[in-house]
Design a protein around this motif. Structure first.
Motif, PDB file in Angstrom:
ATOM      1  N   LYS A  43       0.755  -1.175   0.017  1.00  0.00           N
ATOM      2  CA  LYS A  43       0.024   0.047  -0.161  1.00  0.00           C
ATOM      3  C   LYS A  43       0.706   1.326  -0.121  1.00  0.00           C
ATOM      4  CE  LYS A  43      -1.789   1.631   3.746  1.00  0.00           C
ATOM      5  NZ  LYS A  43      -2.790   1.471   4.763  1.00  0.00           N
ATOM      6  N   GLN A  44       0.340   2.201  -0.970  1.00  0.00           N
ATOM      7  CA  GLN A  44       1.008   3.526  -0.624  1.00  0.00           C
ATOM      8  C   GLN A  44      -0.204   4.578  -0.702  1.00  0.00           C
ATOM      9  OE1 GLN A  44       3.125   5.131  -4.393  1.00  0.00           O
ATOM     10  NE2 GLN A  44       2.117   3.300  -5.654  1.00  0.00           N
ATOM     11  N   THR A  45       0.305   5.742  -0.031  1.00  0.00           N
ATOM     12  CA  THR A  45      -0.772   6.602   0.328  1.00  0.00           C
ATOM     13  C   THR A  45      -0.343   7.865  -0.466  1.00  0.00           C
ATOM     14  OG1 THR A  45      -1.249   5.808   2.409  1.00  0.00           O
ATOM     15  CG2 THR A  45      -1.890   8.171   1.910  1.00  0.00           C
ATOM     16  N   LEU A  46      -1.324   8.368  -1.123  1.00  0.00           N
ATOM     17  CA  LEU A  46      -1.132   9.741  -2.164  1.00  0.00           C
ATOM     18  C   LEU A  46      -1.890  10.623  -1.924  1.00  0.00           C
ATOM     19  CD1 LEU A  46      -0.643   7.680  -5.728  1.00  0.00           C
ATOM     20  CD2 LEU A  46       1.146   8.425  -4.045  1.00  0.00           C
ATOM     21  N   PRO A  47      -1.429  12.120  -1.930  1.00  0.00           N
ATOM     22  CA  PRO A  47      -2.470  13.144  -1.827  1.00  0.00           C
ATOM     23  C   PRO A  47      -2.759  13.545  -3.365  1.00  0.00           C
ATOM     24  CG  PRO A  47      -0.290  13.913  -1.592  1.00  0.00           C
ATOM     25  CD  PRO A  47      -0.082  12.465  -1.816  1.00  0.00           C
ATOM     26  N   ILE A  48      -3.998  13.390  -3.472  1.00  0.00           N
ATOM     27  CA  ILE A  48      -4.534  13.914  -4.895  1.00  0.00           C
ATOM     28  C   ILE A  48      -5.356  15.098  -4.802  1.00  0.00           C
ATOM     29  CG2 ILE A  48      -5.641  13.097  -7.013  1.00  0.00           C
ATOM     30  CD1 ILE A  48      -3.138  11.369  -6.332  1.00  0.00           C
ATOM     31  N   GLY A  49      -5.144  16.401  -5.244  1.00  0.00           N
ATOM     32  CA  GLY A  49      -6.046  17.297  -5.001  1.00  0.00           C
ATOM     33  C   GLY A  49      -6.794  17.673  -3.699  1.00  0.00           C
ATOM     34  N   GLY A  50      -6.014  17.541  -2.585  1.00  0.00           N
ATOM     35  CA  GLY A  50      -6.670  17.547  -1.144  1.00  0.00           C
ATOM     36  C   GLY A  50      -7.156  16.121  -0.755  1.00  0.00           C
ATOM     37  N   LEU A  51      -7.430  15.069  -1.623  1.00  0.00           N
ATOM     38  CA  LEU A  51      -7.731  14.020  -0.981  1.00  0.00           C
ATOM     39  C   LEU A  51      -6.558  12.851  -0.933  1.00  0.00           C
ATOM     40  CD1 LEU A  51     -11.118  13.359  -3.474  1.00  0.00           C
ATOM     41  CD2 LEU A  51     -10.846  14.122  -1.000  1.00  0.00           C
ATOM     42  N   LEU A  52      -6.713  12.268   0.213  1.00  0.00           N
ATOM     43  CA  LEU A  52      -5.715  11.171   0.482  1.00  0.00           C
ATOM     44  C   LEU A  52      -6.370  10.066   0.026  1.00  0.00           C
ATOM     45  CD1 LEU A  52      -4.100  12.013   3.891  1.00  0.00           C
ATOM     46  CD2 LEU A  52      -3.124  12.050   1.749  1.00  0.00           C
ATOM     47  N   VAL A  53      -5.434   9.118  -0.931  1.00  0.00           N
ATOM     48  CA  VAL A  53      -6.144   7.629  -1.290  1.00  0.00           C
ATOM     49  C   VAL A  53      -5.189   6.754  -1.102  1.00  0.00           C
ATOM     50  CG1 VAL A  53      -7.481   8.593  -3.006  1.00  0.00           C
ATOM     51  CG2 VAL A  53      -5.064   8.038  -3.683  1.00  0.00           C
ATOM     52  N   ASP A  54      -5.203   5.526  -0.474  1.00  0.00           N
ATOM     53  CA  ASP A  54      -4.515   4.435  -0.631  1.00  0.00           C
ATOM     54  C   ASP A  54      -4.449   3.560  -1.733  1.00  0.00           C
ATOM     55  OD1 ASP A  54      -3.590   4.819   2.043  1.00  0.00           O
ATOM     56  OD2 ASP A  54      -5.325   3.683   3.045  1.00  0.00           O
ATOM     57  N   VAL A  55      -3.531   3.235  -2.172  1.00  0.00           N
ATOM     58  CA  VAL A  55      -3.300   2.570  -3.584  1.00  0.00           C
ATOM     59  C   VAL A  55      -2.509   1.081  -3.172  1.00  0.00           C
ATOM     60  CG1 VAL A  55      -2.283   2.476  -5.827  1.00  0.00           C
ATOM     61  CG2 VAL A  55      -3.114   4.682  -4.883  1.00  0.00           C
ATOM     62  N   TYR A  56      -3.423   0.025  -3.432  1.00  0.00           N
ATOM     63  CA  TYR A  56      -2.971  -1.226  -3.207  1.00  0.00           C
ATOM     64  C   TYR A  56      -2.544  -1.958  -4.224  1.00  0.00           C
ATOM     65  CZ  TYR A  56      -5.460  -0.852   1.253  1.00  0.00           C
ATOM     66  OH  TYR A  56      -5.771  -0.132   2.623  1.00  0.00           O
ATOM     67  N   SER A  57      -1.228  -2.847  -4.220  1.00  0.00           N
ATOM     68  CA  SER A  57      -0.861  -3.357  -5.464  1.00  0.00           C
ATOM     69  C   SER A  57      -0.253  -4.663  -4.985  1.00  0.00           C
ATOM     70  CB  SER A  57       0.139  -2.717  -6.269  1.00  0.00           C
ATOM     71  OG  SER A  57       1.244  -2.267  -5.529  1.00  0.00           O
ATOM     72  N   HIS A  58      -0.291  -5.597  -5.858  1.00  0.00           N
ATOM     73  CA  HIS A  58       0.433  -7.030  -5.332  1.00  0.00           C
ATOM     74  C   HIS A  58       2.010  -6.876  -5.497  1.00  0.00           C
ATOM     75  CE1 HIS A  58       0.992 -11.299  -5.607  1.00  0.00           C
ATOM     76  NE2 HIS A  58      -0.016 -11.385  -4.914  1.00  0.00           N
ATOM     77  N   PRO A  59       2.608  -7.490  -4.748  1.00  0.00           N
ATOM     78  CA  PRO A  59       3.943  -7.630  -4.191  1.00  0.00           C
ATOM     79  C   PRO A  59       4.724  -7.927  -5.772  1.00  0.00           C
ATOM     80  CG  PRO A  59       3.165  -8.412  -2.358  1.00  0.00           C
ATOM     81  CD  PRO A  59       1.820  -8.206  -3.084  1.00  0.00           C
ATOM     82  N   THR A  60       3.962  -8.750  -6.189  1.00  0.00           N
ATOM     83  CA  THR A  60       4.853  -9.424  -7.575  1.00  0.00           C
ATOM     84  C   THR A  60       4.636  -8.211  -8.775  1.00  0.00           C
ATOM     85  OG1 THR A  60       2.782 -10.666  -8.066  1.00  0.00           O
ATOM     86  CG2 THR A  60       4.433 -11.735  -6.823  1.00  0.00           C
ATOM     87  N   SER A  61       3.888  -7.403  -8.826  1.00  0.00           N
ATOM     88  CA  SER A  61       3.624  -6.455  -9.698  1.00  0.00           C
ATOM     89  C   SER A  61       4.766  -5.373  -9.315  1.00  0.00           C
ATOM     90  CB  SER A  61       2.279  -5.590  -9.578  1.00  0.00           C
ATOM     91  OG  SER A  61       2.173  -4.675 -10.514  1.00  0.00           O
TER      92      SER A  61
END
Length: 364
Positions: free
Chosen positions: A5-23
């Motif tokens: 998981k990585q957390t990103l600020p997008i225009g004032g919104l925080l989003v968690d972006v999940y990905s698979h470790p093999t990606s």
């Protein structure tokens, strides 16, 4: 394997972006992005959301998937660990999240308006994020998001229906215990609370808006471009015993929903399930996303995916038993007997409509 998981600020919104470790970051595989939203009063960190996201990745990257030519990311809002408007750090007035109640401290006279504005606002947030997430995730054009999907539970399921009807870039939707017909849902709730369908509870301007823009008011039965659902892949998951969002409020819309030759419609109404996201629903969601990543539209539509017609069907069918043989005026079924590897037998209802399974998960 736990997703990263990585957390990103997008225009004032925080989003968690999940990905698979093999990606791995060096991969050039195209990306499918799936938004996944929780229910009213809940959190993106609630266990059923965390479990569902994990199951989706487990099914999409598990054994037997074959050569993977696309990768998946799952996006959840994380504003104050909540995703919808008027939640978490976006909370303005907690009272406005309540429903009608005889208890003054828990009553919200504006429940009909407040719940719908959160749903439509969330749909707008998703469109905003589709516009801008790629620039933050892949600023040098390292990867390309080629398809977008959305799923959600309860309030998140309602928002999914609205977003599917408004955002043409969404090609997949998984509404879980959500409803596409707002007036059917909210009028039943109002009746049970002795609330009249008139101002101030249902303002005239609000009713006009719903009558023009709600998914149930659109051309969802049409087979031409006037239908915003045409060509989309939709998995509907509901509980037969759900009292808060009863299946009867959704049934007419879902039965009449036309997705066209390029679209997919699959419906599972789970016997014995109430207003909950069950393990069976999570697995169905995971399998549907896996097919979105790897299968053609024909494979997604294939009736044997819903029934025990082959090895894959038998594996999936082994989690369903105690079938409700519901029968409508133009609906006919025939029983299909199956037995899984543990020796537990059951019956599946095969409908002429290949998109519908009615059953309950067997707890192992």
């Amino acid at each position: 394997m736990q997703p990263t998981k990585q957390t990103l600020p997008i225009g004032g919104l925080l989003v968690d972006v999940y990905s698979h470790p093999t990606s791995i970051s060096s991969s050039t595989n195209p990306i499918h992005a799936l938004f996944f939203l929780h229910g009213r009063f809940d959190s993106a960190q609630d266990q059923y959301i965390v479990d569902t996201i994990k199951v989706i990745f487990d099914e999409s990257y598990g054994s037997g998937v074959g050569e993977r030519k696309k990768d998946l990311i799952v996006i959840a809002f994380c504003v104050g660990e909540k995703d919808h408007r008027n939640h978490g750090t976006r909370l303005v007035n907690q009272q406005r999240n309540f429903a009608w109640s005889k208890e003054p401290a828990e009553n919200n006279d504006q429940h009909a308006v407040d719940m719908y504005t959160i749903q439509t606002g969330t749909a707008q947030d998703v469109s905003f994020l589709i516009d801008h997430i790629p620039s933050s995730l892949y600023p040098s054009g390292e990867r390309t998001i080629v398809e977008w999907g959305m799923g959600g539970v309860s309030l998140g399921g309602h928002s999914t229906w609205i977003a599917l009807s408004r955002e043409p870039r969404l090609t997949l939707g998984i509404p879980i215990i959500g409803c596409p017909d707002y007036m059917k849902l909210i009028s039943r709730r109002a009746q049970s609370s002795n609330i009249p369908l008139s101002p101030p509870y249902f303002p005239t301007s609000f009713m006009t808006y719903v009558e023009r823009h709600d998914p149930a008011q659109l051309a969802y039965r049409a087979k031409d471009a006037s239908n915003p659902f045409l060509g989309k892949k939709v998995l509907v998951l509901s509980g037969k015993e759900d009292k808060l969002v009863p299946w009867v409020a959704s049934a007419e819309f879902v039965e009449g929903l036309e997705v066209g030759e390029e679209g997919v419609k699959r419906v599972v109404v789970e016997e014995g399930a109430g207003h909950e996201c069950t393990s069976g629903m999570r697995r169905e969601a995971g399998l549907f996303v896996r097919e979105w990543l790897s299968a053609t539209a024909d494979e997604l539509r294939r009736p044997s995916r819903n029934f025990a017609d082959n090895d894959e069907g038998r594996k999936r069918s082994s989690s369903i038993s105690g079938v409700v043989l519901a029968k409508g005026p133009q609906q006919h079924w025939s029983g299909a007997l199956w037995q899984d590897r543990t020796g537990v037998a059951g019956v599946l209802a095969r409908w002429q409509e290949p998109w519908l399974v009615v059953g309950s998960p067997r707890v192992s």
